[in-house]
Design a protein around this motif. Structure first.
Motif, PDB file in Angstrom:
ATOM      1  N   VAL A  94       0.838  -1.209   0.000  1.00 56.43           N
ATOM      2  CA  VAL A  94       0.000   0.000   0.000  1.00 56.43           C
ATOM      3  C   VAL A  94       0.871   1.258   0.000  1.00 56.43           C
ATOM      4  N   VAL A  95       1.912   1.268   0.825  1.00 55.66           N
ATOM      5  CA  VAL A  95       2.797   2.435   0.882  1.00 55.66           C
ATOM      6  C   VAL A  95       3.541   2.617  -0.445  1.00 55.66           C
ATOM      7  N   ALA A  96       4.020   1.525  -1.035  1.00 50.05           N
ATOM      8  CA  ALA A  96       4.728   1.616  -2.324  1.00 50.05           C
ATOM      9  C   ALA A  96       3.799   2.136  -3.417  1.00 50.05           C
ATOM     10  N   VAL A  97       2.552   1.681  -3.441  1.00 46.94           N
ATOM     11  CA  VAL A  97       1.585   2.168  -4.437  1.00 46.94           C
ATOM     12  C   VAL A  97       1.293   3.647  -4.206  1.00 46.94           C
ATOM     13  N   ALA A  98       1.168   4.059  -2.947  1.00 41.43           N
ATOM     14  CA  ALA A  98       0.920   5.479  -2.647  1.00 41.43           C
ATOM     15  C   ALA A  98       2.092   6.347  -3.107  1.00 41.43           C
ATOM     16  N   ILE A  99       3.308   5.872  -2.885  1.00 42.91           N
ATOM     17  CA  ILE A  99       4.486   6.635  -3.333  1.00 42.91           C
ATOM     18  C   ILE A  99       4.517   6.708  -4.854  1.00 42.91           C
ATOM     19  N   TRP A 100       4.236   5.600  -5.527  1.00 38.40           N
ATOM     20  CA  TRP A 100       4.183   5.606  -7.001  1.00 38.40           C
ATOM     21  C   TRP A 100       3.121   6.585  -7.478  1.00 38.40           C
ATOM     22  N   TRP A 101       1.951   6.584  -6.847  1.00 34.29           N
ATOM     23  CA  TRP A 101       0.851   7.473  -7.239  1.00 34.29           C
ATOM     24  C   TRP A 101       1.250   8.935  -7.064  1.00 34.29           C
ATOM     25  N   LEU A 102       1.908   9.234  -5.931  1.00 28.16           N
ATOM     26  CA  LEU A 102       2.357  10.608  -5.692  1.00 28.16           C
ATOM     27  C   LEU A 102       3.472  11.010  -6.668  1.00 28.16           C
ATOM     28  N   ALA A 103       4.400  10.080  -6.936  1.00 29.09           N
ATOM     29  CA  ALA A 103       5.510  10.386  -7.853  1.00 29.09           C
ATOM     30  C   ALA A 103       5.017  10.570  -9.276  1.00 29.09           C
ATOM     31  N   LEU A 106       8.379   6.562 -16.864  1.00 32.18           N
ATOM     32  CA  LEU A 106       9.413   5.642 -16.410  1.00 32.18           C
ATOM     33  C   LEU A 106       9.929   6.000 -15.018  1.00 32.18           C
ATOM     34  N   SER A 107      10.042   7.282 -14.736  1.00 35.69           N
ATOM     35  CA  SER A 107      10.542   7.672 -13.413  1.00 35.69           C
ATOM     36  C   SER A 107       9.544   7.285 -12.317  1.00 35.69           C
ATOM     37  N   ALA A 108       8.240   7.446 -12.571  1.00 33.01           N
ATOM     38  CA  ALA A 108       7.233   7.066 -11.579  1.00 33.01           C
ATOM     39  C   ALA A 108       7.212   5.547 -11.403  1.00 33.01           C
ATOM     40  N   LEU A 109       7.272   4.798 -12.511  1.00 32.50           N
ATOM     41  CA  LEU A 109       7.298   3.334 -12.422  1.00 32.50           C
ATOM     42  C   LEU A 109       8.559   2.856 -11.704  1.00 32.50           C
ATOM     43  N   GLY A 110       9.695   3.479 -12.008  1.00 33.67           N
ATOM     44  CA  GLY A 110      10.955   3.116 -11.345  1.00 33.67           C
ATOM     45  C   GLY A 110      10.893   3.383  -9.856  1.00 33.67           C
ATOM     46  N   THR A 111      10.336   4.544  -9.503  1.00 35.08           N
ATOM     47  CA  THR A 111      10.189   4.881  -8.091  1.00 35.08           C
ATOM     48  C   THR A 111       9.279   3.876  -7.390  1.00 35.08           C
ATOM     49  N   GLY A 112       8.164   3.552  -8.010  1.00 36.43           N
ATOM     50  CA  GLY A 112       7.226   2.593  -7.420  1.00 36.43           C
ATOM     51  C   GLY A 112       7.834   1.214  -7.253  1.00 36.43           C
TER      52      GLY A 112
END
Length: 190
Positions: free
Chosen positions: A41-50, A58-64
């Motif tokens: 859940v936290v990783a998905v939230a960070i990806w969503w925010l990024a 690619l940067s958002a997917l990489g961050t997630g």
């Protein structure tokens, strides 16, 4: 009627530490899968925010993906660290309470008969039928018998004065219907 087994154990910090750790880890600790769900859940939230609206960047997917891997790999370490801290805190509270009420280090005699066990200390004795047993747990140094009353028989293996400690749990398993478990105590890193 003569007892089949007898043990006289003075409960000290080691005994209380075994009891608290086994009780917490087997009966109260949240399952580790809850931490894995939280990590996702936290990783998905960070990806969503990024992503900020661009969810295929690619940067958002990489961050997630990085956050997901980082959190999933960290779960076992967080779980173990948190459990050890909780157990140490609980042990200190139990030892403090035992010292306060004068039970710390005082010998308790447990006798196991064919159909019940009794425990006796300076305050008196109590008989408990075997159908009141909820759990049987063996650690390296102790046999722990958890009861429906919330109490725990803490029998240090080296303190048996009658009977072989290795033969106690087969008797209790037969009489109570509970299957004994072995618990490996975590190393004590203070």
């Amino acid at each position: 009627m003569e007892p089949l087994f007898q043990v006289e154990t003075a409960h000290d910090a080691d005994a209380y530490g075994n009891m608290v750790t086994v009780h917490y880890m087997l009966h109260e600790k949240n399952p580790i899968w809850a931490l894995y769900i939280l990590a996702v859940v936290v990783a998905v939230a960070i990806w969503w925010l990024a992503a900020a609206g661009n969810y295929t960047s690619l940067s958002a997917l990489g961050t997630g993906i990085f956050c997901l891997a980082f959190f999933l790999l960290g779960v076992p370490y967080v779980d173990r660290f948190a459990a050890q801290r909780v157990c140490r805190r609980m042990e200190k509270q139990v030892v403090k309470a035992a010292r306060k009420n004068g039970a710390y280090g005082k010998p308790i005699r447990y006798r196991f008969f064919d159909d019940h066990l009794d425990s006796a200390d300076s305050a008196g004795s109590t008989e408990t039928p075997y159908d009141q047993i909820t759990d049987l747990v063996e650690t390296a140094g102790y046999l722990l018998v958890f009861l429906k009353s919330g109490q725990c028989v803490l029998a240090r293996k080296k303190d048996f004065t009658l009977g072989d400690p290795a033969a106690l749990f087969p008797l209790l398993e037969q009489r109570s219907g509970k299957t004994p478990r072995t618990f490996q105590m975590p190393r004590r890193g203070r």
